[in-house]
Design a protein around this motif. Structure first.
Motif, PDB file in Angstrom:
ATOM      1  N   PHE A   1       0.832  -1.199   0.000  1.00  0.00           N
ATOM      2  CA  PHE A   1       0.000   0.000   0.000  1.00  0.00           C
ATOM      3  C   PHE A   1       0.870   1.254   0.000  1.00  0.00           C
ATOM      4  N   TYR A   2       0.352   2.303  -0.603  1.00  0.00           N
ATOM      5  CA  TYR A   2       1.044   3.592  -0.676  1.00  0.00           C
ATOM      6  C   TYR A   2       0.144   4.678  -0.103  1.00  0.00           C
ATOM      7  N   ASN A   3       0.707   5.517   0.757  1.00  0.00           N
ATOM      8  CA  ASN A   3      -0.006   6.663   1.304  1.00  0.00           C
ATOM      9  C   ASN A   3       0.501   7.951   0.667  1.00  0.00           C
ATOM     10  N   VAL A   4      -0.432   8.845   0.354  1.00  0.00           N
ATOM     11  CA  VAL A   4      -0.055  10.140  -0.215  1.00  0.00           C
ATOM     12  C   VAL A   4       0.594  10.989   0.881  1.00  0.00           C
ATOM     13  N   LEU A   5       1.767  11.527   0.588  1.00  0.00           N
ATOM     14  CA  LEU A   5       2.500  12.328   1.560  1.00  0.00           C
ATOM     15  C   LEU A   5       1.868  13.709   1.702  1.00  0.00           C
ATOM     16  N   ASP A   6       1.605  14.104   2.950  1.00  0.00           N
ATOM     17  CA  ASP A   6       1.074  15.445   3.216  1.00  0.00           C
ATOM     18  C   ASP A   6       2.229  16.443   3.162  1.00  0.00           C
ATOM     19  N   MET A   7       2.209  17.334   2.173  1.00  0.00           N
ATOM     20  CA  MET A   7       3.293  18.286   1.956  1.00  0.00           C
ATOM     21  C   MET A   7       2.875  19.729   2.241  1.00  0.00           C
ATOM     22  N   LYS A   8       1.772  19.897   3.005  1.00  0.00           N
ATOM     23  CA  LYS A   8       1.293  21.247   3.310  1.00  0.00           C
ATOM     24  C   LYS A   8       2.325  22.036   4.117  1.00  0.00           C
ATOM     25  N   ASN A   9       3.012  21.367   5.032  1.00  0.00           N
ATOM     26  CA  ASN A   9       4.015  22.061   5.844  1.00  0.00           C
ATOM     27  C   ASN A   9       5.194  22.553   5.010  1.00  0.00           C
ATOM     28  N   LEU A  10       5.322  21.982   3.791  1.00  0.00           N
ATOM     29  CA  LEU A  10       6.380  22.422   2.883  1.00  0.00           C
ATOM     30  C   LEU A  10       5.867  23.439   1.873  1.00  0.00           C
ATOM     31  N   GLY A  11       4.603  23.833   2.060  1.00  0.00           N
ATOM     32  CA  GLY A  11       4.028  24.831   1.166  1.00  0.00           C
ATOM     33  C   GLY A  11       3.662  24.292  -0.205  1.00  0.00           C
ATOM     34  N   LEU A  12       3.407  22.983  -0.281  1.00  0.00           N
ATOM     35  CA  LEU A  12       3.121  22.349  -1.565  1.00  0.00           C
ATOM     36  C   LEU A  12       1.831  21.551  -1.488  1.00  0.00           C
ATOM     37  N   THR A  13       1.135  21.482  -2.604  1.00  0.00           N
ATOM     38  CA  THR A  13       0.020  20.553  -2.732  1.00  0.00           C
ATOM     39  C   THR A  13       0.533  19.280  -3.398  1.00  0.00           C
ATOM     40  N   ASN A  14       0.009  18.175  -2.966  1.00  0.00           N
ATOM     41  CA  ASN A  14       0.493  16.882  -3.458  1.00  0.00           C
ATOM     42  C   ASN A  14      -0.688  16.091  -4.002  1.00  0.00           C
ATOM     43  N   ASP A  15      -0.864  16.136  -5.307  1.00  0.00           N
ATOM     44  CA  ASP A  15      -1.971  15.446  -5.964  1.00  0.00           C
ATOM     45  C   ASP A  15      -1.514  14.038  -6.372  1.00  0.00           C
ATOM     46  N   LYS A  16      -1.288  13.204  -5.360  1.00  0.00           N
ATOM     47  CA  LYS A  16      -0.860  11.811  -5.584  1.00  0.00           C
ATOM     48  C   LYS A  16       0.384  11.717  -6.459  1.00  0.00           C
ATOM     49  N   GLU A  17       1.294  12.667  -6.239  1.00  0.00           N
ATOM     50  CA  GLU A  17       2.532  12.658  -7.019  1.00  0.00           C
ATOM     51  C   GLU A  17       3.711  12.115  -6.215  1.00  0.00           C
ATOM     52  N   VAL A  18       3.654  12.261  -4.896  1.00  0.00           N
ATOM     53  CA  VAL A  18       4.673  11.697  -4.015  1.00  0.00           C
ATOM     54  C   VAL A  18       3.960  10.825  -2.989  1.00  0.00           C
ATOM     55  N   LEU A  19       4.291   9.533  -3.002  1.00  0.00           N
ATOM     56  CA  LEU A  19       3.638   8.579  -2.118  1.00  0.00           C
ATOM     57  C   LEU A  19       4.685   7.774  -1.361  1.00  0.00           C
ATOM     58  N   ILE A  20       4.311   7.332  -0.169  1.00  0.00           N
ATOM     59  CA  ILE A  20       5.216   6.589   0.687  1.00  0.00           C
ATOM     60  C   ILE A  20       4.694   5.156   0.832  1.00  0.00           C
ATOM     61  N   PRO A  21       5.527   4.150   0.512  1.00  0.00           N
ATOM     62  CA  PRO A  21       5.061   2.768   0.685  1.00  0.00           C
ATOM     63  C   PRO A  21       4.897   2.414   2.153  1.00  0.00           C
ATOM     64  N   VAL A  22       3.818   1.686   2.457  1.00  0.00           N
ATOM     65  CA  VAL A  22       3.575   1.188   3.805  1.00  0.00           C
ATOM     66  C   VAL A  22       4.243  -0.181   3.902  1.00  0.00           C
ATOM     67  N   GLU A  23       5.301  -0.282   4.671  1.00  0.00           N
ATOM     68  CA  GLU A  23       6.077  -1.522   4.715  1.00  0.00           C
ATOM     69  C   GLU A  23       5.312  -2.644   5.405  1.00  0.00           C
ATOM     70  N   THR A  24       4.797  -2.391   6.601  1.00  0.00           N
ATOM     71  CA  THR A  24       4.044  -3.399   7.338  1.00  0.00           C
ATOM     72  C   THR A  24       2.964  -2.710   8.157  1.00  0.00           C
ATOM     73  N   PRO A  25       1.850  -3.385   8.422  1.00  0.00           N
ATOM     74  CA  PRO A  25       1.489  -4.683   7.854  1.00  0.00           C
ATOM     75  C   PRO A  25       0.963  -4.521   6.437  1.00  0.00           C
ATOM     76  N   TYR A  26       1.062  -5.582   5.663  1.00  0.00           N
ATOM     77  CA  TYR A  26       0.523  -5.545   4.323  1.00  0.00           C
ATOM     78  C   TYR A  26      -0.573  -6.602   4.201  1.00  0.00           C
ATOM     79  N   GLY A  27      -1.429  -6.433   3.202  1.00  0.00           N
ATOM     80  CA  GLY A  27      -2.520  -7.366   2.995  1.00  0.00           C
ATOM     81  C   GLY A  27      -2.114  -8.520   2.113  1.00  0.00           C
TER      82      GLY A  27
END
Length: 279
Positions: free
Chosen positions: A244-270
């Motif tokens: 699974f991949y979660n969309v990174l919240d980049m508001k604190n960096l002054g950026l909007t992130n429209d599913k362009e930078v995502l972080i893989p969820v290592e565990t647990p996985y389905g």
């Protein structure tokens, strides 16, 4: 009992052209008597070192035309050579070497490791019984970045997962199928055709894809396409371990992130698994 992890490279030369098969073999036997377990009597025991040497000698003498044929050769050797063997099972796994191409020209003796799925097979036989063949592919990593969702699922007080109609579908696939009783099949052709079916069912048409409402539906679509196109397959098992991949919240960096930078969820996985066979 038996010998695990017999690893070797078989090099075949056709003039200047070289052909390689690097494999890992596990061979297990069951004897007609359990006296070595019960009484400590080893008179019928074929040492595991002997099992290893037999595998290597068969590779030298017969070569490895296909993984399945090599597994058949091993099973037949133990059944025809040792009357005390009641059952033999052999697993063969291939290292994914592919011939190197330079400007479209295949190199005569250079290869590249391409980890796009590992081919394996199993052969097993009981004395006076049929030789049964299984084959498969594992560690095949697949991803599509849209045309996937998960909605309308059961919810209660423990549910925190939001519904999604557009998500990344990514997973590591294991697929194993049964041919039933051993016959004179073109194992290479069938394996390649099944791999093509897996990719086609997972991704859909190249210009638009195909929507997947769940990992489970994708697993079933893969199985149904294989059974419809490959008549030799009797039963097929598919396991899809999900990433699974979660969309990174980049508001604190002054950026909007429209599913362009995502972080893989290592565990647990389905994980989704299904076994499907013909009537």
């Amino acid at each position: 009992y038996g010998k695990n992890t017999i690893k070797f490279l078989r090099l075949h030369r056709e003039g200047k052209k070289h052909i390689v098969k690097e494999v890992e073999v596990c061979t297990h036997l069951r004897l007609t008597s359990a006296q070595e377990y019960l009484d400590g009597n080893n008179s019928l025991v074929i040492p595991t070192d002997t099992i290893k040497n037999i595998v290597l000698v068969l590779a030298k003498k017969n070569g490895i035309a296909t993984l399945e044929q090599f597994a058949i050769d091993i099973c037949k050797h133990f059944m025809t050579t040792f009357c005390q063997v009641a059952y033999v099972k052999t697993y063969v796994q291939e290292v994914p070497w592919q011939r190197l191409h330079e400007n479209g020209v295949p190199h005569i003796h250079s290869f590249i490791y391409v980890p796009d799925g590992i081919r394996f097979c199993e052969a097993e036989q009981c004395r006076n019984g049929p030789l049964v063949i299984f084959a498969g592919i594992k560690d095949l990593k697949l991803m599509k970045t849209t045309q996937s969702g998960f909605e309308g699922f059961y919810k209660n007080e423990h549910t925190t997962l939001p519904e999604r109609h557009d998500r990344i579908l990514c997973g590591e696939l294991f697929c194993k199928w049964s041919y039933g009783e051993c016959k004179d099949f073109d194992f290479d052709c069938i394996w390649n055709k099944i791999r093509e079916c897996i990719l086609e069912a997972f991704s859909g048409p190249p210009d638009c894809g195909e929507y997947s409402p769940s990992y489970q539906k994708t697993v079933n679509s893969i199985q149904m396409l294989i059974l419809s196109k490959v008549s030799q397959v009797q039963v097929i098992e598919v396991v899809l371990n999900n990433t699974f991949y979660n969309v990174l919240d980049m508001k604190n960096l002054g950026l909007t992130n429209d599913k362009e930078v995502l972080i893989p969820v290592e565990t647990p996985y389905g994980s989704c698994a299904c076994t499907l066979g013909r009537k």
